[in-house]
Each structure stands twice: as C-alpha cells, then as structure tokens.
Scaffold this motif. Structure first.
Motif, short mmCIF file in Angstrom:
data_model
loop_
_atom_site.label_atom_id
_atom_site.label_comp_id
_atom_site.label_asym_id
_atom_site.label_seq_id
_atom_site.Cartn_x
_atom_site.Cartn_y
_atom_site.Cartn_z
N GLU A 291 0.83 -1.19 0.00
CA GLU A 291 0.00 0.00 0.00
C GLU A 291 0.87 1.25 0.00
OE1 GLU A 291 -2.37 -0.71 3.47
OE2 GLU A 291 -3.95 -1.68 2.31
N GLY A 292 0.27 2.37 -0.42
CA GLY A 292 1.01 3.62 -0.48
C GLY A 292 1.95 3.64 -1.67
N LYS A 293 3.06 4.37 -1.52
CA LYS A 293 4.07 4.47 -2.58
C LYS A 293 5.43 4.06 -2.00
CE LYS A 293 1.65 8.14 -5.06
NZ LYS A 293 1.73 9.53 -5.60
N PRO A 294 5.64 2.77 -1.80
CA PRO A 294 6.89 2.31 -1.19
C PRO A 294 8.07 2.49 -2.14
CG PRO A 294 5.60 0.45 -1.93
CD PRO A 294 4.73 1.66 -2.11
N GLN A 295 9.24 2.68 -1.56
CA GLN A 295 10.46 2.87 -2.34
C GLN A 295 11.23 1.57 -2.52
OE1 GLN A 295 11.13 5.78 -3.82
NE2 GLN A 295 9.21 6.56 -2.95
N GLU A 296 10.90 0.56 -1.73
CA GLU A 296 11.62 -0.71 -1.83
C GLU A 296 10.64 -1.86 -1.67
OE1 GLU A 296 12.94 -0.93 2.90
OE2 GLU A 296 14.45 -1.01 1.30
N GLU A 297 11.08 -3.02 -2.12
CA GLU A 297 10.25 -4.21 -2.02
C GLU A 297 10.18 -4.70 -0.58
OE1 GLU A 297 12.18 -6.91 -4.65
OE2 GLU A 297 11.17 -6.14 -6.45
N ALA A 298 9.18 -5.50 -0.31
CA ALA A 298 9.03 -6.11 1.01
C ALA A 298 8.84 -7.61 0.84
CB ALA A 298 7.84 -5.51 1.76
N SER A 299 9.08 -8.34 1.91
CA SER A 299 8.90 -9.79 1.89
C SER A 299 7.78 -10.17 2.85
CB SER A 299 10.19 -10.51 2.30
OG SER A 299 11.22 -10.26 1.37
N VAL A 300 7.04 -11.18 2.46
CA VAL A 300 5.95 -11.69 3.30
C VAL A 300 6.21 -13.16 3.58
CG1 VAL A 300 3.50 -12.25 3.39
CG2 VAL A 300 4.23 -10.06 2.47
N SER A 301 6.17 -13.52 4.84
CA SER A 301 6.28 -14.92 5.24
C SER A 301 4.87 -15.47 5.39
CB SER A 301 7.04 -15.05 6.56
OG SER A 301 7.01 -16.40 7.01
N LEU A 302 4.58 -16.53 4.66
CA LEU A 302 3.24 -17.14 4.67
C LEU A 302 3.37 -18.61 5.04
CD1 LEU A 302 0.18 -17.14 4.02
CD2 LEU A 302 0.79 -17.63 1.64
N GLU A 303 2.73 -18.98 6.14
CA GLU A 303 2.69 -20.39 6.55
C GLU A 303 1.27 -20.90 6.31
OE1 GLU A 303 3.85 -23.32 10.31
OE2 GLU A 303 3.72 -21.15 10.59
N TRP A 304 1.16 -21.76 5.32
CA TRP A 304 -0.14 -22.22 4.82
C TRP A 304 -0.33 -23.67 5.25
CZ3 TRP A 304 -3.07 -19.55 0.68
CH2 TRP A 304 -4.16 -20.29 0.21
N LYS A 305 -1.34 -23.93 6.07
CA LYS A 305 -1.62 -25.29 6.55
C LYS A 305 -2.98 -25.73 6.03
CE LYS A 305 0.85 -24.52 10.92
NZ LYS A 305 0.71 -24.54 12.40
N THR A 306 -3.06 -27.00 5.63
CA THR A 306 -4.33 -27.54 5.16
C THR A 306 -4.55 -28.93 5.74
OG1 THR A 306 -3.28 -28.51 3.19
CG2 THR A 306 -4.19 -26.29 2.97
N GLY A 307 -5.82 -29.28 5.89
CA GLY A 307 -6.17 -30.63 6.29
C GLY A 307 -5.68 -30.99 7.68
N ILE A 308 -5.00 -32.13 7.76
CA ILE A 308 -4.57 -32.67 9.04
C ILE A 308 -3.53 -31.79 9.71
CG2 ILE A 308 -2.82 -34.13 7.96
CD1 ILE A 308 -3.37 -36.20 10.11
N SER A 309 -2.72 -31.08 8.92
CA SER A 309 -1.69 -30.22 9.50
C SER A 309 -2.28 -28.99 10.18
CB SER A 309 -0.70 -29.79 8.42
OG SER A 309 -1.36 -29.06 7.41
N ALA A 310 -3.54 -28.65 9.83
CA ALA A 310 -4.19 -27.49 10.44
C ALA A 310 -4.96 -27.86 11.71
CB ALA A 310 -5.14 -26.84 9.44
N LYS A 311 -4.98 -29.13 12.05
CA LYS A 311 -5.74 -29.57 13.22
C LYS A 311 -4.94 -29.35 14.50
CE LYS A 311 -8.82 -33.35 14.53
NZ LYS A 311 -9.37 -34.66 14.11
N ASP A 312 -5.62 -28.89 15.53
CA ASP A 312 -4.98 -28.64 16.82
C ASP A 312 -4.98 -29.94 17.62
OD1 ASP A 312 -3.95 -27.69 19.14
OD2 ASP A 312 -5.48 -26.16 19.48
N TRP A 313 -3.88 -30.68 17.52
CA TRP A 313 -3.82 -31.98 18.18
C TRP A 313 -3.68 -31.86 19.69
CZ3 TRP A 313 -5.45 -36.02 15.74
CH2 TRP A 313 -5.37 -36.08 14.35
N GLU A 314 -3.14 -30.75 20.17
CA GLU A 314 -3.05 -30.56 21.62
C GLU A 314 -4.44 -30.46 22.24
OE1 GLU A 314 -0.59 -27.28 22.58
OE2 GLU A 314 1.23 -28.15 21.72
N SER A 315 -5.33 -29.73 21.55
CA SER A 315 -6.71 -29.62 22.05
C SER A 315 -7.42 -30.96 21.99
CB SER A 315 -7.48 -28.58 21.23
OG SER A 315 -6.88 -27.31 21.34
#
Length: 213
Positions: free
Chosen positions: A108-132
């Motif tokens: 957004e805006g008018k940035p002067q340099e690039e940025a990096s985004v860290s995305l951790e994408w979980k699906t299915g069984i890996s998204a399940k809260d096994w502790e709960s």
C-alpha cells in the motif's frame, strides 16, 4: 505365532509412521512483494478441508514501515479474507469448493523498496490442533500418534477420491471434446465435398452455355 503377529504389528506401525512424517505438515513460503502490483500464491484444495494460514511482513530495514493489502479468494471468486494496512494476520476457513484458492498480497502507499511476506499455509490434518484433541479426549503417547495416523490415512483417502473424481471429469471433458472435433471434421469434409460438387456443376453448365463441350 504371537511373536510373529507382534512383529507384523510393529512393522505396520513403522510404515504408517513413516507415511505420516512424509506428508507435508505445512507449507511455508517467502514472497517478495513488488512496489507496484500484487504477488499471489495459490493451492489446489478439495472440498471440506480446513485451511489455516499465518502471515507477516518483513522489510529491509524497518519491519513496521510497510503495510500490505491481503485478499484470499475461492476458485469461484468468492472473497474469504480481506485485510488492509496489515503487517501481520491470520485467516482460516473450511473449503466448500474444489479448485485453486488464491492469496494475493499488494503493498500500500508508494513504497520505495520491495518487502517480503512470510506465509505459513496449513491444510487438512496439519491445520488440526492436536493438543486440544489430546486434552479433550484425554489421550497421549501412542494413542495420540495412532489418532494422527488415522487422520493422515483419512486425508490420503479423501485426496485419492478427489483425484479420481477429477480424473473422471477430465476424461468426460476430453471425450466430449473429441466428439465435437469428430463432428466438426465430418461437417467440414461434407462442406468441402458439397462445394466441390457445386463447382463442377457450375463449370459444366458454364461450358455448356458457351458450347465449349
């Protein structure tokens, strides 16, 4: 006899354990967001799958200097998550459509340099809260691992069914396309033959009128 059964059980348990650890638990990616335009990542997911993702923005000097606009859409274009002026966030949903789910990040805006985004994408069984699950059902140790294996096998079975259905749909589309191509070829050949006959008939009449034949 009992010893043989025990060894076979242990062997099966080891095989399932290896299968479970071979499965991807989560997909973590780093995206470089350009100063103009959006950067998108997609994943093909079947229906009735839980999706959970965390993301945060990192820039070269100041991690809180830039903000991004985040939008997640379903295969049919429905908006599942929209966040503006974000430096970090999370989205979660259960899929109701099968196909490619897309997450797009735009600075957004008018940035002067690039940025990096860290995305951790979980699906299915890996998204399940096994502790709960362990606390709720009061299970631990081997029993908990067996529940995880059961979930992994169920996820694999569901994915195989999804691939089978997708292959059947693709085969149906291919057969339908081949049928249309065959009919188009027959019609094209028929038109060519008809045009050739009409040309011969016209030329014959023309030469007869001119008394050339």
């Amino acid at each position: 006899m009992g010893r043989g059964i025990t060894q076979m059980t242990l062997l099966l348990l080891l095989c399932f354990t290896a299968l479970f650890y071979v499965l991807p638990l989560a997909e973590a990616v780093w995206l470089t967001i350009p100063t103009s335009g959006a950067k998108c990542v997609s994943e093909e997911i079947q229906t009735n799958v839980v999706v959970l993702a965390d993301y945060y923005v990192i820039t070269g000097h100041d991690p809180h200097h830039h903000t991004v606009s985040v939008k997640v859409t379903s295969p049919y274009g429905n908006s599942l998550h929209h966040n503006e002026n974000a430096t970090q966030g999370q989205f979660a949903f259960t899929t109701v459509e099968s196909g490619s789910y897309v997450a797009c990040f735009e600075m957004e805006g008018k940035p002067q340099e690039e940025a990096s985004v860290s995305l951790e994408w979980k699906t299915g069984i890996s998204a399940k809260d096994w502790e709960s699950v362990a606390k709720k059902e009061k299970i631990e140790g081997v029993e908990l691992e067996l529940r995880k294996l059961e979930g992994a096998v169920g996820a694999i079975h569901g994915y195989l069914i999804y691939l089978k259905d997708k292959e059947a749909k693709m085969r149906e589309i291919s057969e339908r396309t081949n049928g249309r191509v065959a009919w188009f070829s027959i019609m094209s050949l028929s038109v060519c033959i008809l045009v050739s006959v009409l040309q011969v008939w016209y030329l014959k009449r023309f030469f007869q009128k001119k008394k050339l034949i």
